[in-house]
Design a protein around this motif. Structure first.
Motif, PDB file in Angstrom:
ATOM      1  N   TYR A 184       5.960  -3.288  12.797  1.00  0.00           N
ATOM      2  CA  TYR A 184       6.753  -2.486  11.861  1.00  0.00           C
ATOM      3  C   TYR A 184       6.022  -2.318  10.527  1.00  0.00           C
ATOM      4  O   TYR A 184       6.093  -1.249   9.903  1.00  0.00           O
ATOM      5  N   ARG A 185       5.335  -3.352  10.082  1.00  0.00           N
ATOM      6  CA  ARG A 185       4.613  -3.240   8.807  1.00  0.00           C
ATOM      7  C   ARG A 185       3.518  -2.175   8.895  1.00  0.00           C
ATOM      8  O   ARG A 185       3.303  -1.419   7.939  1.00  0.00           O
ATOM      9  N   SER A 186       2.835  -2.116  10.023  1.00  0.00           N
ATOM     10  CA  SER A 186       1.818  -1.078  10.212  1.00  0.00           C
ATOM     11  C   SER A 186       2.466   0.304  10.207  1.00  0.00           C
ATOM     12  O   SER A 186       1.937   1.254   9.615  1.00  0.00           O
ATOM     13  N   ALA A 187       3.630   0.426  10.850  1.00  0.00           N
ATOM     14  CA  ALA A 187       4.350   1.704  10.873  1.00  0.00           C
ATOM     15  C   ALA A 187       4.796   2.096   9.467  1.00  0.00           C
ATOM     16  O   ALA A 187       4.713   3.270   9.071  1.00  0.00           O
ATOM     17  N   LEU A 188       5.259   1.117   8.689  1.00  0.00           N
ATOM     18  CA  LEU A 188       5.709   1.394   7.324  1.00  0.00           C
ATOM     19  C   LEU A 188       4.553   1.837   6.429  1.00  0.00           C
ATOM     20  O   LEU A 188       4.713   2.710   5.568  1.00  0.00           O
ATOM     21  N   GLN A 189       3.392   1.241   6.628  1.00  0.00           N
ATOM     22  CA  GLN A 189       2.209   1.668   5.858  1.00  0.00           C
ATOM     23  C   GLN A 189       1.889   3.129   6.152  1.00  0.00           C
ATOM     24  O   GLN A 189       1.531   3.896   5.242  1.00  0.00           O
ATOM     25  N   ALA A 190       2.013   3.525   7.422  1.00  0.00           N
ATOM     26  CA  ALA A 190       1.740   4.920   7.792  1.00  0.00           C
ATOM     27  C   ALA A 190       2.748   5.861   7.149  1.00  0.00           C
ATOM     28  O   ALA A 190       2.377   6.942   6.663  1.00  0.00           O
ATOM     29  N   LEU A 191       4.007   5.474   7.101  1.00  0.00           N
ATOM     30  CA  LEU A 191       5.039   6.317   6.481  1.00  0.00           C
ATOM     31  C   LEU A 191       4.879   6.356   4.966  1.00  0.00           C
ATOM     32  O   LEU A 191       5.212   7.357   4.326  1.00  0.00           O
ATOM     33  N   HIS A 192       4.385   5.276   4.394  1.00  0.00           N
ATOM     34  CA  HIS A 192       4.094   5.244   2.958  1.00  0.00           C
ATOM     35  C   HIS A 192       2.989   6.253   2.629  1.00  0.00           C
ATOM     36  O   HIS A 192       3.104   7.028   1.663  1.00  0.00           O
ATOM     37  N   LYS A 193       1.946   6.263   3.447  1.00  0.00           N
ATOM     38  CA  LYS A 193       0.840   7.196   3.233  1.00  0.00           C
ATOM     39  C   LYS A 193       1.281   8.644   3.427  1.00  0.00           C
ATOM     40  O   LYS A 193       0.725   9.569   2.816  1.00  0.00           O
ATOM     41  N   ALA A 194       2.303   8.839   4.294  1.00  0.00           N
ATOM     42  CA  ALA A 194       2.817  10.189   4.543  1.00  0.00           C
ATOM     43  C   ALA A 194       3.831  10.611   3.486  1.00  0.00           C
ATOM     44  O   ALA A 194       4.410  11.699   3.567  1.00  0.00           O
ATOM     45  N   HIS A 195       4.084   9.757   2.469  1.00  0.00           N
ATOM     46  CA  HIS A 195       4.990  10.044   1.348  1.00  0.00           C
ATOM     47  C   HIS A 195       6.436  10.271   1.796  1.00  0.00           C
ATOM     48  O   HIS A 195       7.175  11.033   1.170  1.00  0.00           O
ATOM     49  N   ILE A 196       6.828   9.579   2.860  1.00  0.00           N
ATOM     50  CA  ILE A 196       8.231   9.599   3.284  1.00  0.00           C
ATOM     51  C   ILE A 196       8.985   8.465   2.602  1.00  0.00           C
ATOM     52  O   ILE A 196      10.147   8.602   2.229  1.00  0.00           O
ATOM     53  N   ILE A 197       8.279   7.347   2.426  1.00  0.00           N
ATOM     54  CA  ILE A 197       8.872   6.176   1.773  1.00  0.00           C
ATOM     55  C   ILE A 197       7.886   5.604   0.763  1.00  0.00           C
ATOM     56  O   ILE A 197       6.707   5.960   0.745  1.00  0.00           O
ATOM     57  N   LYS A 198       8.407   4.701  -0.055  1.00  0.00           N
ATOM     58  CA  LYS A 198       7.568   3.814  -0.842  1.00  0.00           C
ATOM     59  C   LYS A 198       7.743   2.423  -0.252  1.00  0.00           C
ATOM     60  O   LYS A 198       8.880   1.959  -0.082  1.00  0.00           O
ATOM     61  N   TYR A 199       6.655   1.794   0.083  1.00  0.00           N
ATOM     62  CA  TYR A 199       6.704   0.465   0.690  1.00  0.00           C
ATOM     63  C   TYR A 199       5.854  -0.475  -0.144  1.00  0.00           C
ATOM     64  O   TYR A 199       4.626  -0.398  -0.163  1.00  0.00           O
ATOM     65  N   PHE A 200       6.546  -1.342  -0.895  1.00  0.00           N
ATOM     66  CA  PHE A 200       5.849  -2.230  -1.820  1.00  0.00           C
ATOM     67  C   PHE A 200       6.613  -3.537  -1.917  1.00  0.00           C
ATOM     68  O   PHE A 200       7.852  -3.548  -2.016  1.00  0.00           O
TER      69      PHE A 200
END
Length: 547
Positions: A184-200
């Motif tokens: 899930y963390r890898s998936a969240l990083q991908a969505l962060h890069k796609a500017h759908i979410i901020k993951y920090f």
């Protein structure tokens, strides 16, 4: 990770099944990996072949007293399930729980991250649809994504709940959650890069433009989510049946066994942890947790003058229902969840052409209130309504102490015959349903668990959210009897007495043609995945013989 002998055993078995086909990847999953296996548990193996004309199929092999269940799938099939849930996530779902790679770990990790990315996007979209403008202030911890998906999958396919509960029990939870979170963390990083979410800092927040996009077509998204969920749930059942290559009655028996195991968990009041323990709303005063149980406690305080002392879940994971105790008096608080995220979509698909269930929270709340009041006015035994909140889609009723129908008859179905008291209760339930039908009202969700037998043998009717005027009376009969049937391994003397006593009670006030009509295949077919075929045939035969 494996002893050389054990590793060789896996490879040899898979090679035998693959034959001339190329093996793409192999992994082990299930209870042996999750740490909750019994001594006689299967070794669950996922075998991915580059080309496999059968698509999906189970193979069962025994080696050195070990039973192997090898789910063999075509590469394109699992990739389709990963990307779109084409097989109801039946295949891809193996990769969202802990698994151990045996061959081609890189490819398996790629599939794992892809399916977890899709699940994450679906969960985030559901949150925006549910919270609308409030979604801009949501703070989500990754554990929410895991638990929310587990709840949804177990609602669509109840036997999964037992596995999830075992996977997350004390002593295993921390290790298994960490294993699941990696993908899930890898998936969240991908969505962060796609500017759908901020993951920090292990927190997820939604980008405003993403919220805007979802809200701009909110109703369309609701409908699409509902249809997708419906198709996916049905596809999982169908794929399971096809993969097993077994006769319908064998499949039904296997599914019934799994359902019994899941219902034992439900009766023990056990549940998957509330995902909203990991969901927060940002305010000027800090983060507010959106846990449903906490919200229930806060809401009921608006209706009573005293502090609610405690709260506990009631019923299974299929409903958001709690018992709240206030100064030693108990109340049942029921939250009517949004229509795109409830149990009924599965039943609507299964019962298509026979029965349609009300889906929206507002409609189900209206049904519960309206039918309850109508029955109360006609001296039927139903719980008192303490208060209602249309804004929160919540109903508060007085708790009725007693034992529900499933618990009352649970062991009786295996007996050679019912006691006189058990026969009298079955007759009284039949008579109660007939009296309700005489008012031209139907219960809609007429299962034994929705009747409570008090200490003085009175029968109360609960859960009227599917009740309606001028509904299908035959459906009430069919659901009550055929659903009850899945608690028996065969049409025992106890079950025969139960069915006959119910019929005798119904005939006191009800019309016999309603009973005979319930023997039609149109009604019995709905329960083929829940109750064994011989039991269904025996119940139908008994109904048909009513004169």
């Amino acid at each position: 990770m494996y002893e050389e002998e054990e590793y060789s055993e896996f490879i040899t078995l898979c090679s035998q099944i693959a034959g001339k086909e190329s093996i793409e990847a192999i992994c082990m999953y299930g209870s042996r990996v999750g740490g909750y296996a019994r001594k006689d548990s299967d070794f669950d193996v996922l075998l991915i072949l580059t080309q496999y004309k059968n698509g999906v199929r189970y193979f069962y092999r025994t080696v050195n007293d070990k039973q192997y269940a090898i789910l063999t799938v075509d590469k394109k099939a699992i990739e389709m399930d990963v990307e779109t849930g084409n097989f109801g996530d039946f295949i891809a779902g193996r990769l969202i729980s802990p698994y151990r790679p045996i061959l081609n770990n890189e490819y398996l990790e790629h599939l794992e991250v892809r399916v977890k990315k899709r699940f994450t996007e679906e969960e985030l979209k559901d949150l925006v649809i549910e919270y609308e403008e409030l979604a801009r202030g949501l703070v989500i911890e990754p554990e929410y994504l895991i638990l929310a998906r587990m709840r949804k999958r177990s609602r669509g396919y109840p036997p999964l709940r037992y596995s999830y509960m075992q996977m997350l029990k004390d002593g295993l939870r921390e290790k298994n959650m960490e294993t699941i979170l990696r993908g899930y963390r890898s998936a969240l990083q991908a969505l962060h890069k796609a500017h759908i979410i901020k993951y920090f800092n292990n927190e997820i927040t939604l980008e405003n433009h993403y919220v805007d996009e979802v809200l701009s077509s909110k109703m369309l998204n609701k409908v699409v989510n509902f249809i997708d969920s419906s198709k996916r749930a049905l596809s999982a059942y169908i794929t399971h049946g096809r993969a097993g290559r077994v006769k319908l009655d064998v499949f039904a028996k296997e599914l019934t066994s799994k359902l019994k195991r899941e219902l034992k968990v439900a009766f023990a009041r056990e549940d998957i942890e509330d995902p909203k323990n990991y969901l927060f709303l940002r305010t000027d005063q800090g983060l507010v947790n959106l846990n449903e149980q906490n919200m229930m406690l806060e809401s009921i305080q608006q209706f009573v003058d005293h502090q609610a002392s405690k709260s506990q879940p009631l019923a299974s994971a299929l409903n958001d229902v709690f018992i709240v105790t206030v100064n030693d008096e108990k109340y049942v608080v029921k939250k009517f969840t949004n229509w795109y995220n409830v149990k009924w979509f599965v039943l609507n698909i299964a019962a298509y052409g026979t029965k349609m269930f009300a889906l929206s929270g507002k409609a189900r709340l209206a049904n519960e209130y309206g039918i309850n009041r109508l029955l109360a006015e006609n001296k039927m035994l139903v719980p008192d309504i303490v208060t209602i909140s249309l804004k929160d889609r919540m109903l508060v009723q007085r708790f009725i102490p007693g034992i529900n129908g499933l618990e009352f008859y649970g062991k009786a179905f295996a007996s050679t015959g019912l006691s006189n008291k058990q026969k009298q209760i079955a007759q009284k339930i039949g008579e109660t349903i007939a009296k309700i039908h005489s008012l031209n009202v139907t219960i809609g969700d007429c299962k034994p668990e929705n009747f409570v037998i008090t200490d003085d043998d009175e029968v109360f009717v609960l859960d009227l959210e599917q009740g309606e005027r001028k509904g299908d009376k035959t459906w009430d009969i069919a659901e009550f009897l055929y659903f009850s049937g899945h608690f028996g391994s065969h049409f025992s003397g106890g079950m025969k007495d139960f069915v006959q006593s119910f019929i005798d009670g119904y005939c006191i006030h009800g019309k016999k043609h309603v009973l005979r009509k319930a023997s039609n295949f149109r009604y019995s077919r709905v329960f083929l995945g829940w109750t064994s075929t011989p039991i269904i045939k025996s119940i139908a035969s008994t109904l048909k013989s009513v004169r």
